[in-house]
Scaffold this motif. Sequence first.
Motif, PDB file in Angstrom:
ATOM      1  N   LEU A 230      17.775 105.123 -26.327  1.00  0.00           N
ATOM      2  CA  LEU A 230      17.914 104.154 -25.274  1.00  0.00           C
ATOM      3  C   LEU A 230      19.378 103.922 -24.745  1.00  0.00           C
ATOM      4  N   ARG A 231      20.394 104.168 -25.730  1.00  0.00           N
ATOM      5  CA  ARG A 231      21.712 104.005 -25.500  1.00  0.00           C
ATOM      6  C   ARG A 231      22.177 105.296 -24.693  1.00  0.00           C
ATOM      7  N   CYS A 234      20.860 105.209 -21.134  1.00  0.00           N
ATOM      8  CA  CYS A 234      21.484 104.070 -20.431  1.00  0.00           C
ATOM      9  C   CYS A 234      22.954 104.396 -19.864  1.00  0.00           C
ATOM     10  N   GLN A 235      23.633 105.358 -20.485  1.00  0.00           N
ATOM     11  CA  GLN A 235      24.846 105.996 -19.961  1.00  0.00           C
ATOM     12  C   GLN A 235      24.917 106.901 -18.946  1.00  0.00           C
ATOM     13  N   GLY A 240      18.648 102.550 -16.100  1.00  0.00           N
ATOM     14  CA  GLY A 240      18.869 101.272 -16.330  1.00  0.00           C
ATOM     15  C   GLY A 240      17.661 101.058 -17.413  1.00  0.00           C
ATOM     16  N   PRO A 241      17.626  99.850 -18.122  1.00  0.00           N
ATOM     17  CA  PRO A 241      16.932  99.429 -19.302  1.00  0.00           C
ATOM     18  C   PRO A 241      15.127  99.993 -18.980  1.00  0.00           C
ATOM     19  N   ALA A 244      14.950 103.711 -18.985  1.00  0.00           N
ATOM     20  CA  ALA A 244      15.244 104.143 -20.469  1.00  0.00           C
ATOM     21  C   ALA A 244      13.876 104.086 -21.161  1.00  0.00           C
TER      22      ALA A 244
END
Length: 303
Positions: A230-231, A234-235, A240-241, A244
Amino acid sequence: MVKLTSLHMVRRSLPGTSHHTLWLRYRAPYHWPSTLDFLAARCIPGVETCVNGTYRRSLVATGRHAVVHATPSGNQYLRIRLEGVPARALPGLIARLRRVFDLDADPAYINAALSHDPLMARLLQKRPGLRVPQGWDACEQAVRTVLGQQISVAGAMTLAGRLVQRHGEALRLAVPGLSHVFPALSVLAAAQFDNMGMPRARAATLGTLANALLAEPGLLQRGQPLDALLRNLCQLKGIGPWSAYYLALRQAGAADALPLGDVALAKALRRLEGDEANLAERALAWQPWRAYAAQHLWASLGA
């Protein structure tokens, strides 16, 4: 007939040809109506059809155009008929089909965990053996996810059909309802998406994600820690969340991924438990199988 493993068998229709019939075994139960409804609503025009209980799609197998026909057979097997697939491509294609249809899931194990929650117990009774269908490949699922940002499923599939017509190759086999293969990742990474009926920012996100997958093929690889996945997603600009989490659920096979910002999930929960129901709070009880809980909620909304 050639036995490959206890989970699948292969029969070639004619020796030396590229036509095969497979029976892929799974653990019963399997709620096929839900999977077929899911696929039918998301068929990309020209690439997929789902008619009378049979799902068909075009694909590329070791550089050759091919077609898969998938039909549930009895209560333990998925029958697969393949056209244009070289024998050397079968092991990889079998693994992909097992993943796409979530055939390796253990419904008894999943149900035992989810049924402790009263809501999930009711939904499990209604759709025993519900699976979480997976994306065909990382490129295609990434495109589906971006096109689906903040619009209906039908709208997203209309856009996907336009993209395929513009950037996909014409299918070299004659199969009713199928006209193209989905564009290759390298094509989409260099493509322009203007004048397709989507916001400019979303078109830019398509290019961003395609190039990210080209640079890092393992970006959506299965088995990686959910937080790290997820990290990393989202980069990327435009991811967005919701996107992801959806990619984690639908492509990376993260069994505990649930997009809390999904409007349909919130709607389903309110219908089932009242307007005060809070998805983030309720989802805590569904760990570590929140992807399956999400699929039950989506399925509860019907067509």
